[in-house]
Design an enzyme around this catalytic site. Structure first.
Site, mmCIF file in Angstrom:
data_model
loop_
_atom_site.group_PDB
_atom_site.id
_atom_site.type_symbol
_atom_site.label_atom_id
_atom_site.label_comp_id
_atom_site.label_asym_id
_atom_site.label_seq_id
_atom_site.Cartn_x
_atom_site.Cartn_y
_atom_site.Cartn_z
ATOM 1 C CG ASP A 83 -1.578 -1.244 1.410
ATOM 2 O OD1 ASP A 83 -1.693 -2.055 0.657
ATOM 3 O OD2 ASP A 83 -2.455 -1.338 2.369
ATOM 4 C CD GLU B 233 0.534 -5.792 9.603
ATOM 5 O OE1 GLU B 233 0.080 -5.366 8.716
ATOM 6 O OE2 GLU B 233 0.419 -5.534 10.954
#
Length: 482
Positions: free
Chosen positions: A196, A438
């Site tokens: 992103d 993550e």
């Protein structure tokens, strides 16, 4: 017996649904616990706190790992996602869980307004989704899931169910998203590419007027430090692009995907297209399994590989780069973005690459820009020597487990077995030691973002149970062009 134990313990009563390898490896137990904890009954959330819905490419990666615990659950993961497909073929990047409060995540369903704004494009009426997409890993995942238990897959008609949806998904990308006219698919929003906040988006985003800060609330900052997340300025630009695309009825070529007109965002990305090519090869294998010829799909994958080299390979950088279709270049050609990101290494997945390009890509991965096997524990998301590099800020330097998995597969596909084995061991070690983080600091391996992250657990599980022969299993045709 608790539910995690059920996932990792074979049982005659559940032999069709659960057929995992018998293993008490601590990583398998931990990964199963994460995937069980994030399971909603029909799909798996990436993280209950930060990402409480179903994400598109997350689910594909999750299914790849789940196949080692429960082929049935892996099939269900993909079936649930594809049930939310739009009539025009797009697979939305989020499928929203109606039981989750609206303020738990932004942009929420009331922002996307899929059932109304997306009506002309055939958005489903029974479920709320976003209106943008994510990288097309799905056919590859479907083939791997089938291979995990072909008997169960055939008994349930799994491939027969998902094949037409996957074919429509690829048609959408190859036709509606060929905004540059060169055969490659374009992304019309940074969120679509999956990485992103990559510095590769800085230049194209600089032309976008941000949405006013008062017009939205960032739920992501409730769960992560501001210095590790995208800036407010960039987030405002993300919101503006999504708003314009929505208000244009999610029509490609207008709104957020204006492409070559004033404003908007349209970029050809190497990883997005490499995954489309790998999935096109996998779709050919699925077609053959269903009794149809896959020759045309393999040929299309080879043409796309040639287009990828022609449009995105940059010899001076030693890797593939993104092409900004709005850049200051002749119409319909755009300009390459001079930022080295891990996206430009992902085409190692493709066995049809010319050998000299493979050699250069491996050299670049091992060199000072990425430090693979030398200065970094996992490949960073951005150039270590780049001005925008930040080891902790989202996709601007941290190392991610899904890109490491893709590079491990790519290195193995290209015969770089020593490098692949070393990367595999690093992924397994760090996934377990960070409680399935993550992402991590690429130098130290320190955990960043959420822990108990689903694709980290799933892909570590996959590497635990595989890592030898890759090309045939992934549905790719072997051999490099010389």
């Amino acid at each position: 017996m608790d539910r995690t134990a059920q996932l990792i313990t074979p049982s005659a009563e559940r032999s069709i649904a659960y057929d995992p390898p018998g293993s008490s490896h601590p990583l398998q137990v931990g990964a199963a616990r994460v995937l069980e904890g994030n399971w909603t009954g029909t799909s798996t959330v990436p993280s209950h706190s930060l990402y409480p819905h179903q994400w598109s490419w997350d689910s594909a990666f999750i299914a790849i790992g789940l196949r080692h615990l429960s082929p049935l659950r892996a099939q269900t993961e993909l079936e649930t996602l594809l049930a939310a497909q739009w009539d025009d073929g797009r697979v939305p990047h989020i499928v929203f869980n109606p039981s989750v409060p609206l303020d738990a995540y932004f942009p929420s369903p009331d922002f996307w307004r899929s059932s109304t704004a997306g009506r002309a494009a055939g958005a489903p009426r029974t479920v709320q989704t976003s209106g943008i997409v994510q990288p097309p890993v799905h056919a590859l995942a479907a083939w791997l899931v089938h291979r995990a238990d072909p008997g169960l897959s055939r008994a349930r008609g799994f491939l027969a169910t998902v094949y037409p949806r996957l074919a429509a998904w690829h048609r959408y990308l190859l036709h509606s998203r060929d905004l540059g006219g060169g055969g490659l698919a374009s992304v019309v929003h940074p969120w679509e590419q999956g990485m992103d906040n990559s510095p590769a988006w800085d230049l194209p985003l600089s032309r976008v007027t941000p949405a006013p800060a008062r017009s939205f609330r960032r739920a992501d900052l409730d769960h992560g430090a501001a210095e590790d997340r995208p800036t407010d300025l960039d987030y405002g630009r993300y919101v503006r692009l999504a708003t314009d695309y929505r208000d244009a009825g999610y029509r490609d070529g207008v709104g957020g995907g204006r492409g070559l007109d004033a404003g908007g965002f349209a970029v050809e990305d190497p990883a997005f297209n490499a995954l489309l090519i790998a999935s096109e090869h996998a779709l050919a294998r699925i077609a053959a399994e269903l009794g149809a010829p896959g020759t045309a799909r393999h040929a299309r994958a080879e043409r796309l590989t040639a287009a990828l080299v022609e449009r995105l390979w940059d010899p001076a950088s030693g890797m593939f780069l993104c092409r900004d279709l709005r850049g200051p270049a002749p119409e319909r050609h755009g300009t390459l973005i001079p930022e080295r990101g891990v996206s430009g290494l992902i085409p190692l997945l493709l066995p049809g690459l010319p050998r000299d390009i493979v050699t250069t890509l491996v050299r670049t991965a091992r060199g000072p820009h990425f430090g693979l096997g030398t200065t970094t524990v996992l490949p960073p998301s951005h150039d270590l020597l780049g001005e925008a590099f930040d080891p902790h800020r989202y996709w601007r330097g941290p190392a991610w487990f899904n890109t490491a998995w893709l590079l491990e597969r790519g290195l193995r596909t290209q015969g770089e077995l020593h490098q692949a084995d070393a990367l595999r061991e690093s992924v397994l070690r760090l996934a377990e030691s960070t409680d399935f983080a993550e992402y991590v600091d690429p130098y130290t391996g320190a955990a960043c973002g959420a822990t108990g992250f689903s694709w980290t657990a799933a892909l570590a599980l996959d590497l635990l149970h595989s890592g030898t022969t890759v090309t045939a299993d992934m549905g790719l045709k072997g051999g490099n062009r010389r």
